[in-house]
Motif scaffolding. Structure first.
Motif: not given
Length: 187
Positions: A159-171
């Motif tokens: 559950l939850g957490g952080f995943m890869e973002s479209e922005a470079a080096m972001g979540f």
């Protein structure tokens, strides 16, 4: 209640500290220190002891910060009050999640030191608490870090957490929940 590692006061270096709190007498007791200082690791309780899995050893020396991503795994034996090394992970990793169930450890996601891995990773591993190395299972559908993993009614949930973002080096926040089937090795 057990508390391990984290940052030392005043110098922001990783700690080897390990404490236990007894709610009956409302007292903290310092126990044997871990072999390696660590932050951003997983601490997992089993029927026979406690595991400290991977993380980061953060060192500050001569005003220079250094972070060593760990692949080591330690086991705490409460009877002997001793930490010993267990089978290490195949790669360094931090901000992952780990849990135990039926004499096995399970570890998922996190951020890896392997440049071939995505950030965050979707890897999923298991290890018998009695012996053996870590072995890879079916990967998570979504790579994530800083998430929660639990067993409920013999099912494993992430559950939850952080995943890869479209922005470079972001979540981005991860709002997806996944369920793992132990029998079919599928999410």
């Amino acid at each position: 209640i057990f508390v391990a590692g984290g940052y030392e006061r005043g110098n922001w270096c990783s700690s080897k500290a390990f404490y236990s709190y007894n709610p009956n007498i409302q007292q903290w007791v310092e126990l044997s220190m871990m072999n390696e200082a660590r932050v951003s690791f997983s601490l997992v309780s089993t029927n026979n002891g406690i595991y400290a899995i991977a993380g980061i050893d953060h060192i500050v020396s001569n005003n220079i910060d250094r972070e060593i991503i760990l692949h080591s795994v330690e086991f705490y034996n409460p009877i002997d009050n001793v930490w010993s090394f267990s089978a290490p992970l195949t790669h360094g990793c931090y901000n992952m999640s780990a849990v135990s169930n039926n004499d096995h450890l399970y570890m998922s996601g996190g951020i890896s030191d392997d440049p071939q891995h995505s950030v965050p990773i979707n890897n999923f591993y298991t290890k018998s608490i009695h012996s053996g190395d870590w072995r890879e299972l079916a990967p998570l559908n979504v790579g994530r870090h800083s998430h929660v993993m639990i067993f409920k009614n013999e099912n494993l949930f992430v559950l939850g957490g952080f995943m890869e973002s479209e922005a470079a080096m972001g979540f981005n926040d991860c709002h997806q929940t996944e369920m793992y089937d132990l029998e079919t090795n599928q999410w």
